[in-house]
Motif scaffolding. Structure first.
Motif, mmCIF file in Angstrom:
data_model
loop_
_atom_site.group_PDB
_atom_site.id
_atom_site.type_symbol
_atom_site.label_atom_id
_atom_site.label_comp_id
_atom_site.label_asym_id
_atom_site.label_seq_id
_atom_site.Cartn_x
_atom_site.Cartn_y
_atom_site.Cartn_z
ATOM 1 N N LYS A 1 0.846 -1.201 0.000
ATOM 2 C CA LYS A 1 0.000 0.000 0.000
ATOM 3 C C LYS A 1 0.880 1.249 0.000
ATOM 4 C CE LYS A 1 -4.200 -1.869 1.694
ATOM 5 N NZ LYS A 1 -5.492 -1.342 2.024
ATOM 6 N N TRP A 2 0.358 2.304 -0.594
ATOM 7 C CA TRP A 2 1.111 3.546 -0.764
ATOM 8 C C TRP A 2 1.263 4.327 0.541
ATOM 9 C CZ3 TRP A 2 3.809 5.091 -4.909
ATOM 10 C CH2 TRP A 2 3.567 4.428 -6.119
ATOM 11 N N CYS A 3 2.469 4.902 0.700
ATOM 12 C CA CYS A 3 2.794 5.808 1.801
ATOM 13 C C CYS A 3 3.442 7.046 1.175
ATOM 14 C CB CYS A 3 3.783 5.169 2.764
ATOM 15 S SG CYS A 3 3.208 3.619 3.470
ATOM 16 N N ALA A 4 3.255 8.186 1.810
ATOM 17 C CA ALA A 4 3.842 9.422 1.302
ATOM 18 C C ALA A 4 4.322 10.277 2.465
ATOM 19 C CB ALA A 4 2.805 10.179 0.468
ATOM 20 N N ALA A 5 5.392 11.033 2.223
ATOM 21 C CA ALA A 5 5.918 11.941 3.251
ATOM 22 C C ALA A 5 6.682 13.057 2.562
ATOM 23 C CB ALA A 5 6.837 11.196 4.217
ATOM 24 N N MET A 6 6.599 14.253 3.140
ATOM 25 C CA MET A 6 7.345 15.362 2.545
ATOM 26 C C MET A 6 8.076 16.174 3.598
ATOM 27 S SD MET A 6 4.621 18.301 1.322
ATOM 28 C CE MET A 6 5.953 19.246 0.606
ATOM 29 N N CYS A 7 8.990 16.988 3.130
ATOM 30 C CA CYS A 7 9.740 17.926 3.962
ATOM 31 C C CYS A 7 10.573 17.152 4.991
ATOM 32 C CB CYS A 7 8.776 18.929 4.585
ATOM 33 S SG CYS A 7 9.562 20.372 5.330
ATOM 34 N N ALA A 8 10.295 17.314 6.275
ATOM 35 C CA ALA A 8 11.037 16.598 7.311
ATOM 36 C C ALA A 8 10.457 15.220 7.608
ATOM 37 C CB ALA A 8 11.067 17.420 8.600
ATOM 38 N N ALA A 9 9.225 14.958 7.161
ATOM 39 C CA ALA A 9 8.541 13.708 7.527
ATOM 40 C C ALA A 9 9.188 12.427 7.000
ATOM 41 C CB ALA A 9 7.074 13.768 7.116
ATOM 42 N N PRO A 10 10.014 12.458 5.940
ATOM 43 C CA PRO A 10 10.694 11.212 5.575
ATOM 44 C C PRO A 10 11.576 10.633 6.695
ATOM 45 C CG PRO A 10 10.633 12.611 3.663
ATOM 46 C CD PRO A 10 10.110 13.439 4.836
ATOM 47 N N ILE A 11 11.892 11.431 7.735
ATOM 48 C CA ILE A 11 12.633 10.846 8.870
ATOM 49 C C ILE A 11 11.796 9.761 9.544
ATOM 50 C CG2 ILE A 11 14.117 12.850 9.281
ATOM 51 C CD1 ILE A 11 12.374 13.502 11.763
ATOM 52 N N TYR B 1 13.364 17.604 2.710
ATOM 53 C CA TYR B 1 13.812 18.981 2.866
ATOM 54 C C TYR B 1 15.344 19.024 2.908
ATOM 55 C CZ TYR B 1 13.737 23.810 4.456
ATOM 56 O OH TYR B 1 13.906 25.167 4.543
ATOM 57 N N PRO B 2 15.957 20.042 2.270
ATOM 58 C CA PRO B 2 17.426 20.134 2.282
ATOM 59 C C PRO B 2 17.993 20.103 3.704
ATOM 60 C CG PRO B 2 16.511 21.687 0.713
ATOM 61 C CD PRO B 2 15.341 21.109 1.477
ATOM 62 N N GLY B 3 18.931 19.211 3.924
ATOM 63 C CA GLY B 3 19.565 19.023 5.230
ATOM 64 C C GLY B 3 18.987 17.854 6.006
ATOM 65 N N LYS C 1 17.371 11.674 -3.540
ATOM 66 C CA LYS C 1 17.357 12.369 -4.829
ATOM 67 C C LYS C 1 16.985 13.825 -4.594
ATOM 68 C CE LYS C 1 17.767 8.426 -7.017
ATOM 69 N NZ LYS C 1 19.010 8.012 -7.577
ATOM 70 N N GLU C 2 17.593 14.734 -5.369
ATOM 71 C CA GLU C 2 17.276 16.162 -5.265
ATOM 72 C C GLU C 2 16.244 16.542 -6.320
ATOM 73 O OE1 GLU C 2 20.666 18.741 -5.213
ATOM 74 O OE2 GLU C 2 21.521 17.780 -3.455
ATOM 75 N N GLU C 3 15.038 16.038 -6.184
ATOM 76 C CA GLU C 3 13.956 16.345 -7.112
ATOM 77 C C GLU C 3 12.786 16.910 -6.321
ATOM 78 O OE1 GLU C 3 13.143 12.786 -9.426
ATOM 79 O OE2 GLU C 3 15.287 12.393 -9.583
ATOM 80 N N LEU C 4 11.865 17.631 -6.999
ATOM 81 C CA LEU C 4 10.697 18.200 -6.317
ATOM 82 C C LEU C 4 9.879 17.113 -5.639
ATOM 83 C CD1 LEU C 4 9.294 20.851 -8.827
ATOM 84 C CD2 LEU C 4 10.690 21.234 -6.791
ATOM 85 N N THR C 5 9.589 16.060 -6.393
ATOM 86 C CA THR C 5 8.891 14.898 -5.858
ATOM 87 C C THR C 5 9.574 13.651 -6.399
ATOM 88 O OG1 THR C 5 7.312 14.739 -7.680
ATOM 89 C CG2 THR C 5 6.651 16.063 -5.780
ATOM 90 N N ARG D 1 9.870 17.786 -1.245
ATOM 91 C CA ARG D 1 10.900 18.591 -0.601
ATOM 92 C C ARG D 1 10.444 19.528 0.512
ATOM 93 N NH1 ARG D 1 16.093 18.558 -3.196
ATOM 94 N NH2 ARG D 1 16.584 19.198 -1.095
ATOM 95 N N GLY D 2 9.432 20.377 0.268
ATOM 96 C CA GLY D 2 9.086 21.381 1.273
ATOM 97 C C GLY D 2 7.876 22.194 0.882
ATOM 98 N N PRO D 3 7.546 23.238 1.647
ATOM 99 C CA PRO D 3 6.294 23.959 1.475
ATOM 100 C C PRO D 3 5.955 24.332 0.028
ATOM 101 C CG PRO D 3 7.386 24.766 3.430
ATOM 102 C CD PRO D 3 8.341 23.811 2.761
ATOM 103 N N ALA D 4 6.902 24.851 -0.715
ATOM 104 C CA ALA D 4 6.612 25.280 -2.088
ATOM 105 C C ALA D 4 6.317 24.108 -3.025
ATOM 106 C CB ALA D 4 7.763 26.111 -2.647
ATOM 107 N N THR D 5 6.634 22.897 -2.607
ATOM 108 C CA THR D 5 6.381 21.729 -3.466
ATOM 109 C C THR D 5 5.098 20.997 -3.072
ATOM 110 O OG1 THR D 5 7.676 20.143 -2.136
ATOM 111 C CG2 THR D 5 8.871 21.425 -3.796
#
Length: 191
Positions: A96-106, A122-124, A139-143, A155-159
């Motif tokens: 099943k699909w999971c998704a996370a962005m910004c800091a949540a991939p931790i 998110y960078p860093g 990977k350094e991609e938007l998604t 990556r973060g808020p703008a994405t």
């Protein structure tokens, strides 16, 4: 059959990252629930308060996708929640699909869900994800959508818009019309 999604929030969340997903998916006819980790009252990182439709439970196993917004406080709460970890590990074992962005991939890194899979964050934050999941592929991609791992990351808020559309596409939905209707295509061409 109607697709289903859950967006999981805790205090300190990046409101735009989670609520954009809820908004886009609901516009597309997806049954999308706001799920609270520690309670039904959620206090965002930017003083936006809102209520959860549900609290975390094994019902998360029933959704087509479960998505995490960022915000470091939110991400830490998600990362450290053993009940949520067990549910998300079971989801991945079921394909099943999971998704996370910004800091949540931790959180996904601690759960072992990034091992052997492509992701972004998110960078860093990749320093922490790489410590927790040294076999993941940053990977350094938007998604990033990793089909084999059933993972969507961003990556973060703008994405947030790109993240929401990647989630919809992972669910097999056509995003062409909504990208036009929301002027996302126009923004992409003119920014």
């Amino acid at each position: 059959m109607t697709k289903t999604a859950a967006v999981v929030f805790a205090d300190g969340c990046e409101e735009i990252e989670g609520l954009t997903v809820v908004d886009v998916l609901r516009r597309m006819g997806v049954k999308c629930d706001i799920v609270g980790v520690l309670g039904s009252e959620i206090h965002g990182a930017h003083q936006i308060d809102f209520k959860a439709d549900k609290l975390i439970s094994d019902q998360l196993l029933d959704y087509d996708i479960v998505a995490f917004p960022g915000g470091y406080g939110n991400a830490q709460t998600l990362r450290d929640n053993d009940q949520l970890m067990a549910i998300m590990q079971k989801r991945q074992s079921l394909g099943k699909w999971c998704a996370a962005m910004c800091a949540a991939p931790i959180a996904l890194a601690r759960y072992g869900l990034l091992d052997g899979h492509d992701y972004t964050c998110y960078p860093g934050i990749e320093k922490e994800t790489q410590q927790l999941a040294p076999n993941g592929h940053f990977k350094e991609e938007l998604t990033v959508t990793d089909q084999a791992g059933h993972l969507v990351t961003s990556r973060g808020p703008a994405t947030a818009w790109a993240y929401a559309f990647a989630i919809a596409e992972a669910l097999g939905l056509d995003t062409k019309t909504i990208k036009q209707d929301t002027l996302y295509d126009y923004l992409k061409e003119n920014i």
